[in-house]
Design an enzyme around this catalytic site. Sequence first.
Site, short mmCIF file in Angstrom:
data_model
loop_
_atom_site.label_atom_id
_atom_site.label_comp_id
_atom_site.label_asym_id
_atom_site.label_seq_id
_atom_site.Cartn_x
_atom_site.Cartn_y
_atom_site.Cartn_z
N THR A 127 0.86 -1.18 0.00
CA THR A 127 0.00 0.00 0.00
C THR A 127 0.90 1.23 0.00
O THR A 127 2.02 1.19 0.50
CB THR A 127 -0.90 0.04 1.25
OG1 THR A 127 -0.05 0.07 2.39
CG2 THR A 127 -1.81 -1.15 1.33
N GLU B 140 -5.69 -3.24 -1.61
CA GLU B 140 -6.23 -4.47 -1.01
C GLU B 140 -7.39 -5.06 -1.80
O GLU B 140 -7.85 -6.16 -1.49
CB GLU B 140 -6.75 -4.17 0.41
CG GLU B 140 -5.69 -3.82 1.44
CD GLU B 140 -5.35 -2.33 1.47
OE1 GLU B 140 -5.57 -1.64 0.45
OE2 GLU B 140 -4.87 -1.87 2.52
N LYS C 216 -14.14 16.81 12.87
CA LYS C 216 -15.20 16.75 13.88
C LYS C 216 -15.31 18.12 14.55
O LYS C 216 -14.46 18.50 15.35
CB LYS C 216 -14.92 15.67 14.91
CG LYS C 216 -16.14 15.36 15.73
CD LYS C 216 -16.02 14.03 16.45
CE LYS C 216 -17.41 13.54 16.83
NZ LYS C 216 -17.38 12.31 17.59
N TRP D 144 -19.77 15.83 12.25
CA TRP D 144 -18.75 15.49 11.25
C TRP D 144 -18.89 16.36 10.01
O TRP D 144 -19.99 16.62 9.54
CB TRP D 144 -18.90 14.02 10.84
CG TRP D 144 -18.62 13.06 11.95
CD1 TRP D 144 -19.53 12.34 12.64
CD2 TRP D 144 -17.35 12.72 12.48
NE1 TRP D 144 -18.91 11.57 13.59
CE2 TRP D 144 -17.56 11.78 13.51
CE3 TRP D 144 -16.03 13.11 12.20
CZ2 TRP D 144 -16.53 11.23 14.26
CZ3 TRP D 144 -15.01 12.56 12.94
CH2 TRP D 144 -15.25 11.63 13.97
#
Length: 543
Positions: free
Chosen positions: A181, A327, A436, A441
């Site tokens: 990754t 992935e 936040k 959010w």
Amino acid sequence: MKGTMMQFPLTLTPLFERAGKLFPNVEIVSRRPDNSTHRYTYDDMYHRARALADTLQQSGVRPGDRVAALMWNHSAHLEVYFAVPIIGGVLHTLNLRLHPDELAFIINHAEDHVLIVDDVLLPVFEKLKDRVKFQRVIVVPFSGNPVPNGYEDYEMLLGQSNATPKYVELHEDDAAGMCYTSGTTGKPKGVVYSHRAIVLHSYSISLPDNFGISRTDTVLPAMSMFHANAWGLPYAAVMNGAKIVLPGPNLQPELILDLLSAEQVTLTGAVPTVWLGVLQCLEREPKRWSLPKGMRIIIAGSAAPETLFRRFDKFGVRMIHAWGMTETAPIGTVCTLGPEMQSCSEDARYELRTRQGVPSPFVEIRAIGDSGEVPWDGQAPGELELRGPFIAGSYYNLPEEGHKWSTDGWFRTGDVVTIDPAGYVKITDRTKDLIKSGGEWISSVDVENALVAHPAVAEAAVVAVPHPKWQERPLALIVLKNGTTVSSEELRTFLVSRFAKWQLPDDFVYLPELPHTSTGKLLKSELRQRYKTWSWQSEKSEL
Ligand code: ADP
């Protein structure tokens, strides 16, 4: 009762053999470092890949051995893509933009045996060669210059080979490739792709409602072949017998446009940053290039702003949004619209197209919120989890990362999404990038995408910065297009119709450029670090 079908493993070998037999005259074009083009055919690629496979086998590469590649996108890289897996080797593609320490860590962690490297990338290798132990280093004379002394010459080895590798009996679950990754969120982690995963992924992206790849296509992977198998495009292109154009090193927007136009490319793909650059060139000089009508551009890697879809449509180019991860081999969802959506209003259609799309066949999705799985109502946010035959079941040799899989076997993506009743996924953020503010959010992605729709804005990042009253507030970092200016007040006014007041960035900072990861994504972790002590201009204002 069992089916009466043959047991026939899904491996890359029959895919490669078929392409060699059926498509010998199809062209593969590569751009060289000096900007010249190299042309040959599938027949050449097939024989040269077999020669390389033979050479590797003769020199002791055994099933399961890792062969690393440090290469740009060009024909020899495609040869390596097949030569290594058909003899049971595991192709480990190395990200040439990583820091030498990180590359050395990855090479050692993967226990790579052999390295195949472009001569123009030897300076990268030389910075780390004392820290790694390759049994062989084979150099591809990509620049056209002789291979430096002390290294094996790829071309010479191929010339000496009798091109008759012994195909080993492969199981479909055997490893074919591996990729780490890109480390946007922490230390790199290795994903090992099985033959079966690559074969099924190639089928999946070829489907008409995915990328729709056919032998009538000319495919130009503008994303790197070292990152997640270039989204599977090279394997799928060869499976279908499409003409392939490999764009070589140091791709600038104008060079991409030159190739798209000269080779009449019908399908290409890269991250949004690349297409923002390409679009700016195209809009500056609309008559300079002639792109094939209906050319498809796959856009993935980070969220695609709506403005890109609208502006590319004006050039008769269809941009298709997809989502994926290293992935997920890597394409997990693709956004093409169903027939019932064609009758939506134009604005609604554009909004739909900016979503990440529906899961590919065999990919199962769910979103997990604070109290379990959330409904597919397009409203409730949750972390996207998936499972399927080309989704990683673990990382290579990293048992401590087992928490990335739920106890019932789903992969946790770290992406926060909503899923609508038709199954369209919309990514609102990465869990780590969410802001936040006062317990609510804010999606940084939504605000960024709205900002780049402003005519003066070339690129935008919105990050969470600590705030004494609201815990965190959004700070906008803006790169302006050349020769333009815009005030913070104008940008706030521009955003005001789309967002609640408390969702708007408090401050705007203008920068000459933004930091990107090695795969072209905004490096928000660095920006958060840089601005963590920002003193808010608006600290006293009531929100
Ligand atoms: P890294 O995890 O290091 O960034 P990957 O290339 O595997 O490397 O990145 C996968 C991540 O990229 C996803 O989890 C998601 O956050 C982001 N991503 C990929 N495609 C999209 C997209 N179309 N829209 C929004 N985010 C995306």
